[in-house]
Design a protein around this motif. Structure first.
Motif, short mmCIF file in Angstrom:
data_model
loop_
_atom_site.label_atom_id
_atom_site.label_comp_id
_atom_site.label_asym_id
_atom_site.label_seq_id
_atom_site.Cartn_x
_atom_site.Cartn_y
_atom_site.Cartn_z
N LEU A 162 47.90 18.40 48.24
CA LEU A 162 46.94 18.64 49.31
C LEU A 162 47.46 19.63 50.33
O LEU A 162 46.69 20.32 51.01
CB LEU A 162 46.58 17.31 49.99
N GLU A 163 48.78 19.71 50.45
CA GLU A 163 49.39 20.66 51.39
C GLU A 163 49.32 22.09 50.88
O GLU A 163 49.26 23.04 51.68
CB GLU A 163 50.85 20.27 51.64
N ILE A 164 49.33 22.29 49.57
CA ILE A 164 49.48 23.64 49.04
C ILE A 164 48.22 24.20 48.40
O ILE A 164 48.07 25.42 48.30
CB ILE A 164 50.64 23.70 48.01
N LEU A 165 47.29 23.34 47.97
CA LEU A 165 46.08 23.84 47.32
C LEU A 165 45.16 24.52 48.33
O LEU A 165 44.93 24.02 49.43
CB LEU A 165 45.33 22.70 46.63
N GLU A 166 44.60 25.65 47.93
CA GLU A 166 43.74 26.41 48.83
C GLU A 166 42.77 27.27 48.02
O GLU A 166 43.12 27.82 46.97
CB GLU A 166 44.58 27.29 49.75
N GLY A 167 41.54 27.37 48.52
CA GLY A 167 40.56 28.28 47.93
C GLY A 167 40.32 28.05 46.45
O GLY A 167 40.06 26.94 45.98
N GLU A 168 40.43 29.14 45.66
CA GLU A 168 40.12 29.08 44.24
C GLU A 168 41.08 28.22 43.44
O GLU A 168 40.80 27.88 42.29
CB GLU A 168 40.10 30.51 43.67
N ALA A 169 42.22 27.87 44.03
CA ALA A 169 43.17 27.00 43.33
C ALA A 169 42.59 25.61 43.07
O ALA A 169 43.08 24.87 42.22
CB ALA A 169 44.47 26.88 44.13
N TRP A 170 41.51 25.26 43.79
CA TRP A 170 40.85 23.97 43.58
C TRP A 170 39.95 23.97 42.35
O TRP A 170 39.60 22.90 41.84
CB TRP A 170 39.99 23.62 44.80
N ARG A 171 39.52 25.13 41.87
CA ARG A 171 38.49 25.19 40.84
C ARG A 171 38.83 24.44 39.55
O ARG A 171 37.95 23.78 38.97
CB ARG A 171 38.16 26.65 40.52
N PRO A 172 40.08 24.51 39.04
CA PRO A 172 40.38 23.75 37.81
C PRO A 172 40.14 22.25 37.95
O PRO A 172 39.78 21.59 36.97
CB PRO A 172 41.86 24.07 37.56
N TYR A 173 40.31 21.74 39.15
CA TYR A 173 40.13 20.29 39.34
C TYR A 173 38.65 19.92 39.35
O TYR A 173 38.29 18.79 38.99
CB TYR A 173 40.81 19.86 40.64
N VAL A 174 37.79 20.85 39.73
CA VAL A 174 36.36 20.62 39.61
C VAL A 174 35.99 20.40 38.14
O VAL A 174 35.23 19.50 37.79
CB VAL A 174 35.55 21.80 40.19
N GLU A 175 36.57 21.23 37.28
CA GLU A 175 36.29 21.11 35.84
C GLU A 175 36.82 19.79 35.28
O GLU A 175 36.20 19.18 34.40
CB GLU A 175 36.89 22.29 35.09
N ILE A 176 37.98 19.37 35.75
CA ILE A 176 38.54 18.08 35.30
C ILE A 176 37.58 16.94 35.66
O ILE A 176 37.31 16.05 34.85
CB ILE A 176 39.92 17.86 35.93
N ALA A 177 37.06 16.98 36.89
CA ALA A 177 36.13 15.93 37.32
C ALA A 177 34.84 15.98 36.51
O ALA A 177 34.30 14.94 36.12
CB ALA A 177 35.83 16.09 38.80
N ARG A 178 34.34 17.20 36.26
CA ARG A 178 33.13 17.32 35.46
C ARG A 178 33.32 16.72 34.08
O ARG A 178 32.45 16.00 33.56
CB ARG A 178 32.75 18.78 35.32
N ALA A 179 34.44 17.01 33.46
CA ALA A 179 34.71 16.49 32.11
C ALA A 179 34.79 14.97 32.12
O ALA A 179 34.33 14.30 31.19
CB ALA A 179 36.00 17.09 31.57
N SER A 180 35.35 14.40 33.16
CA SER A 180 35.49 12.94 33.23
C SER A 180 34.15 12.25 33.36
O SER A 180 33.99 11.11 32.95
CB SER A 180 36.38 12.54 34.40
N ASN A 181 33.17 12.94 33.96
CA ASN A 181 31.85 12.35 34.16
C ASN A 181 30.94 12.52 32.97
O ASN A 181 29.84 11.99 32.94
CB ASN A 181 31.18 12.98 35.38
N ALA A 182 31.36 13.29 31.98
CA ALA A 182 30.50 13.55 30.82
C ALA A 182 30.62 12.42 29.81
O ALA A 182 31.12 12.57 28.71
CB ALA A 182 30.89 14.87 30.17
N ILE A 183 30.17 11.23 30.19
CA ILE A 183 30.20 10.05 29.32
C ILE A 183 28.95 10.06 28.46
O ILE A 183 27.83 10.06 28.99
CB ILE A 183 30.26 8.76 30.15
N PRO A 184 29.05 10.11 27.14
CA PRO A 184 27.88 10.31 26.29
C PRO A 184 26.77 9.28 26.48
O PRO A 184 25.63 9.63 26.62
CB PRO A 184 28.46 10.23 24.87
N GLU A 185 27.14 7.99 26.48
CA GLU A 185 26.10 6.97 26.54
C GLU A 185 26.52 5.84 27.45
O GLU A 185 26.82 4.74 27.00
CB GLU A 185 25.80 6.43 25.14
N PRO A 186 26.55 6.05 28.77
CA PRO A 186 26.90 4.95 29.66
C PRO A 186 25.88 3.84 29.59
O PRO A 186 24.68 4.10 29.48
CB PRO A 186 26.91 5.62 31.05
#
Length: 413
Positions: A162-186
């Motif tokens: 949290l101390e070092i991440l800034e700007g576009e460096a956050w973008r890969p984590y958005v994709e990680i969260a998106r992938a985690s939410n892609a549950i086929p049949e909740p």
């Protein structure tokens, strides 16, 4: 003097992201009984005066460097960072710390994590080879593993990032969260099972775009991405109605993509026509299909008080927004107004007709901003069978040609 003030402010910022403060925020997230962590991260960003913001500020504040990102994307970035750090702790099959973190933050795709943290830890007792054989009679081993996971691993690593991440460096984590939410049949949570007559599909994505003319929902474009819940699903029954309860009439529906319209008389004389959006071929269980329809209401005297989605099927997935602001999962509603603009708009979920018409107080997170004539909302939480979700309006109190009050009926999701 100015330099001293700046130094003090920097010191305060560093303290705000200390491991101890981060750990307190994570513990607060874990003991919530009424929703998943992503929901509260978004609340913290949307409503700076909320309890969520007060506790989770150390987690969400660093994402302010994502200057053009929406609250949804910023919340996904924080959630993706948390998921990434948990992924680095032990293994799913053997690690006590990894498993207690999964229970604390409702991970691993389990549909029925219990509400309290201790009850969720109790659900881990029967994991083979993790907490001993025979299984423990109490949740003491889970709580010990939880303390070690938080203090030794998760909180310090998050604080450092949290101390070092800034700007576009956050973008890969958005994709990680998106992938985690892609549950086929909740599955629907307990107590929210579909009715016997529910349409046998689950909506992975449902986009509703409404064009208003005066106070009427003139055009309603709906994009549906569904999964069949049984074999032989031939189409989707579209119910687009307007008017008052004792005088409902069908709104014409057109097929735009992935379907064609078939109509038949209602069950009883005087009932609106039944409209089915038939698929090119029947779907097998688990098969996915996208189709788009358009409903048009030419009665410009009809006043709309809300845009509503009636979940008459097996539910809608949690909302997911990608790094570019595109909705890739869940329910999202957007409304475009002409020169006639409401005094206020707000989103509602699982409320009666009376409740949804009560304007939330100033500062409430349900209130929505109208930007350049458009209001929109993506529902981050799953939408359950037998419930209704939407956006409500408060129109200016002025005389006009519209029939008022009217209580427009729902359009099926």
């Amino acid at each position: 003097m100015v330099e001293g003030i700046v130094t003090i402010q920097l010191e305060r910022d560093r303290v705000s992201c200390s491991a101890a403060v981060v750990e307190a925020a994570l513990r607060w997230l874990a003991v919530r009984k009424d929703g998943k962590p992503l929901r509260f991260l978004r609340y913290a960003i949307e409503d700076p005066a909320s309890e969520s913001a007060a506790v989770l500020g150390c987690l969400v504040r660093p994402t302010e460097s994502m200057i053009t990102a929406s609250p949804e994307v910023r919340a996904l970035a924080v959630w993706g960072l948390i998921l990434d750090e948990i992924e680095k702790i032990g293994s799913t099959n053997e690690s006590r710390r990894r498993n207690v973190l999964a229970a604390a933050f409702r991970l691993d795709g389990r549909a029925e994590w219990k509400s309290t943290l201790d009850d969720r830890f109790g659900q881990l007792k029967d994991l083979p080879g993790v907490f001993g054989d025979p299984p423990p009679s109490t949740t003491t081993p889970m709580h010990k593993a939880w303390r070690r996971a938080m203090s030794d691993k998760l909180a310090p690593c998050l604080a450092e990032n949290l101390e070092i991440l800034e700007g576009e460096a956050w973008r890969p984590y958005v994709e990680i969260a998106r992938a985690s939410n892609a549950i086929p049949e909740p599955r629907a949570p307990r107590g929210r099972v579909p009715s016997d007559g529910a349409q046998p599909v689950f909506a992975e994505r449902l986009l509703v775009a409404v064009e208003m003319r005066c106070r009427t929902a003139y055009r309603r474009l709906t994009v549906r991405n569904v999964i069949a819940r049984e074999d032989g699903v031939e189409g989707y029954m579209a119910r687009a109605l307007t008017g008052e309860t004792d005088g409902l009439a069908s709104i014409p529906i057109k097929a735009i993509f992935g379907c064609h319209v078939e109509t038949s008389p209602g069950a009883q004389p005087g009932d609106p026509l039944v409209v089915e959006l038939s698929f090119p071929k029947p779907l097998r269980k688990g098969e996915r299909h996208e189709f788009i329809s358009l409903a048009c209401d030419d009665d410009l005297d009809e006043e709309r008080k809300w845009i509503n989605v009636d979940v008459d099927h097996h539910g809608i997935a949690p909302g997911v927004v990608d790094a570019d602001g595109r909705v890739t999962g869940g329910l999202s509603i957007s409304v475009t107004f002409d020169d006639c603009v409401p005094d206020a708009c707000w989103w509602y979920a699982e409320q009666t007709e009376y409740e949804r018409m009560v304007r939330p107080p100033a500062g409430d997170r349900h209130l929505l901003e109208i930007r350049r004539g458009v209001v929109e909302h993506t529902f981050l939480e799953p939408c359950h069978p037998r419930e209704e979700y939407g956006i409500a309006f408060r129109w200016p109190l002025e005389a006009g040609p519209h029939r008022s009050p009217t209580w427009p009926a729902s359009v099926s999701g």
